[in-house]
Write a protein that holds these residues in place. Structure first.
Motif, PDB file in Angstrom:
ATOM      1  N   ILE A  50      38.623  36.524  31.583  1.00 54.29           N
ATOM      2  CA  ILE A  50      38.362  35.092  31.806  1.00 54.29           C
ATOM      3  C   ILE A  50      37.635  34.477  30.619  1.00 54.29           C
ATOM      4  O   ILE A  50      37.800  33.307  30.314  1.00 54.29           O
ATOM      5  N   ARG A  59      43.801  33.977  32.071  1.00 53.59           N
ATOM      6  CA  ARG A  59      42.451  33.453  32.355  1.00 53.59           C
ATOM      7  C   ARG A  59      42.406  32.793  33.732  1.00 53.59           C
ATOM      8  O   ARG A  59      41.455  32.969  34.496  1.00 53.59           O
ATOM      9  N   ALA A  63      40.250  34.049  37.036  1.00 55.30           N
ATOM     10  CA  ALA A  63      39.342  33.199  37.804  1.00 55.30           C
ATOM     11  C   ALA A  63      39.644  33.303  39.296  1.00 55.30           C
ATOM     12  O   ALA A  63      38.738  33.466  40.120  1.00 55.30           O
ATOM     13  N   ALA A  81      34.258  28.947  32.438  1.00 58.71           N
ATOM     14  CA  ALA A  81      35.700  28.697  32.505  1.00 58.71           C
ATOM     15  C   ALA A  81      36.014  27.281  32.983  1.00 58.71           C
ATOM     16  O   ALA A  81      37.105  26.778  32.729  1.00 58.71           O
ATOM     17  N   VAL A  89      43.249  26.759  34.194  1.00 57.67           N
ATOM     18  CA  VAL A  89      42.079  27.645  34.181  1.00 57.67           C
ATOM     19  C   VAL A  89      40.887  26.921  34.805  1.00 57.67           C
ATOM     20  O   VAL A  89      40.173  27.486  35.647  1.00 57.67           O
ATOM     21  N   ALA A  93      38.969  28.124  38.185  1.00 51.18           N
ATOM     22  CA  ALA A  93      37.542  28.432  38.067  1.00 51.18           C
ATOM     23  C   ALA A  93      36.734  27.578  39.044  1.00 51.18           C
ATOM     24  O   ALA A  93      35.821  28.086  39.714  1.00 51.18           O
TER      25      ALA A  93
END
Length: 102
Positions: A50, A59, A63, A81, A89, A93
């Motif tokens: 991440i 990524r 998350a 993130a 992403v 996140a």
């Protein structure tokens, strides 16, 4: 128990995008489920992914997986993130943080 190399391969598999048919899960989804199952040994490699993986899909999946694992130690990485250059992403996140901060 999975090796570090097997965990890293599962993380690379998170970049898979295609479905073979309408009823199949992607290899990325299968890898994500396996990483959740292996959460104890996959946690640190997921944090690395991440933070610094070059592919946004990896990524973003990292998350999501960290949110599913539910370990509050991931909060700082997820907060970082939320500033990612990629919207996917950031979205994953933020969702993971919401889940962990409940």
């Amino acid at each position: 128990m999975a090796t570090r190399e097997e965990i890293e391969q599962l993380i690379e598999d998170l970049d898979e995008q295609g479905y073979s048919d309408a009823f199949s899960i992607t290899s990325a989804h299968a890898a994500a489920l396996e990483l959740i199952r292996l959460s104890e040994i996959a946690y640190e490699p997921l944090l690395e992914a991440i933070r610094q993986h070059p592919k946004y899909l990896v990524r973003g999946w990292a998350a999501w997986i960290l949110g599913q694992i539910g370990d509050v130690r991931a909060i700082p990485a997820l907060q970082a993130a939320c500033q990612d250059e990629n919207g996917y992403v950031r979205y994953e996140a933020q969702n993971a943080l919401s889940k962990l901060e409940q």
